[in-house]
Design a protein around this motif. Sequence first.
Motif, PDB file in Angstrom:
ATOM      1  N   VAL A  56      55.150  45.037  31.026  1.00 19.61           N
ATOM      2  CA  VAL A  56      53.997  44.626  31.829  1.00 19.61           C
ATOM      3  C   VAL A  56      52.816  44.389  30.881  1.00 19.61           C
ATOM      4  N   MET A  57      52.345  43.163  30.842  1.00 24.58           N
ATOM      5  CA  MET A  57      51.205  42.821  29.992  1.00 24.58           C
ATOM      6  C   MET A  57      49.892  43.214  30.678  1.00 24.58           C
ATOM      7  N   GLU A  58      48.884  43.433  29.867  1.00 24.43           N
ATOM      8  CA  GLU A  58      47.581  43.866  30.383  1.00 24.43           C
ATOM      9  C   GLU A  58      47.038  42.938  31.466  1.00 24.43           C
ATOM     10  N   GLU A  59      47.328  41.654  31.335  1.00 21.13           N
ATOM     11  CA  GLU A  59      46.815  40.676  32.294  1.00 21.13           C
ATOM     12  C   GLU A  59      47.256  40.986  33.724  1.00 21.13           C
ATOM     13  N   ARG A  60      48.390  41.642  33.871  1.00 18.34           N
ATOM     14  CA  ARG A  60      48.898  41.991  35.205  1.00 18.34           C
ATOM     15  C   ARG A  60      48.029  43.058  35.872  1.00 18.34           C
ATOM     16  N   LEU A  61      47.239  43.771  35.082  1.00 22.25           N
ATOM     17  CA  LEU A  61      46.363  44.829  35.604  1.00 22.25           C
ATOM     18  C   LEU A  61      44.897  44.405  35.562  1.00 22.25           C
ATOM     19  N   LEU A  62      44.654  43.110  35.387  1.00 22.45           N
ATOM     20  CA  LEU A  62      43.292  42.623  35.195  1.00 22.45           C
ATOM     21  C   LEU A  62      42.331  43.052  36.301  1.00 22.45           C
ATOM     22  N   ASP A  63      42.745  42.972  37.554  1.00 16.88           N
ATOM     23  CA  ASP A  63      41.857  43.382  38.651  1.00 16.88           C
ATOM     24  C   ASP A  63      41.441  44.841  38.515  1.00 16.88           C
ATOM     25  N   ARG A  64      42.392  45.689  38.170  1.00 11.07           N
ATOM     26  CA  ARG A  64      42.077  47.117  37.992  1.00 11.07           C
ATOM     27  C   ARG A  64      41.170  47.345  36.797  1.00 11.07           C
ATOM     28  N   LEU A  65      41.442  46.641  35.703  1.00 12.82           N
ATOM     29  CA  LEU A  65      40.620  46.801  34.503  1.00 12.82           C
ATOM     30  C   LEU A  65      39.175  46.382  34.772  1.00 12.82           C
ATOM     31  N   ILE A  66      38.995  45.268  35.451  1.00 17.57           N
ATOM     32  CA  ILE A  66      37.648  44.798  35.783  1.00 17.57           C
ATOM     33  C   ILE A  66      36.953  45.782  36.719  1.00 17.57           C
ATOM     34  N   ALA A  67      37.675  46.304  37.693  1.00 22.82           N
ATOM     35  CA  ALA A  67      37.099  47.295  38.609  1.00 22.82           C
ATOM     36  C   ALA A  67      36.681  48.541  37.845  1.00 22.82           C
ATOM     37  N   ASP A  68      37.487  48.965  36.875  1.00 24.06           N
ATOM     38  CA  ASP A  68      37.124  50.122  36.045  1.00 24.06           C
ATOM     39  C   ASP A  68      35.825  49.868  35.301  1.00 24.06           C
ATOM     40  N   LEU A  69      35.684  48.680  34.742  1.00 24.06           N
ATOM     41  CA  LEU A  69      34.465  48.338  34.010  1.00 24.06           C
ATOM     42  C   LEU A  69      33.252  48.355  34.929  1.00 24.06           C
ATOM     43  N   GLY A  70      33.410  47.841  36.143  1.00 23.47           N
ATOM     44  CA  GLY A  70      32.315  47.852  37.111  1.00 23.47           C
ATOM     45  C   GLY A  70      31.899  49.263  37.468  1.00 23.47           C
TER      46      GLY A  70
END
Length: 75
Positions: A56-70
Amino acid sequence: MTAAALQRYPGATPWRMTAADYLPAAYTGTALLGTPTRTPWDESLGESMRRTGRAVMEERLLDRLIADLGTAGAR
């Protein structure tokens, strides 16, 4: 650099690299090439990767990663 290599740096911790993050996205991943390496921060991650045979590449978790940053920015 691999997540395992980052463990050599004081204070470095893998972000969204646990079995709990991996498993929901595993069905979207590609075939895992090679043998999964040891994941000392979460031993069950390596076991899960061996069991599913998916990467699983990081891009598959992009929504979660962006939400974490927010969330982090709101602190």
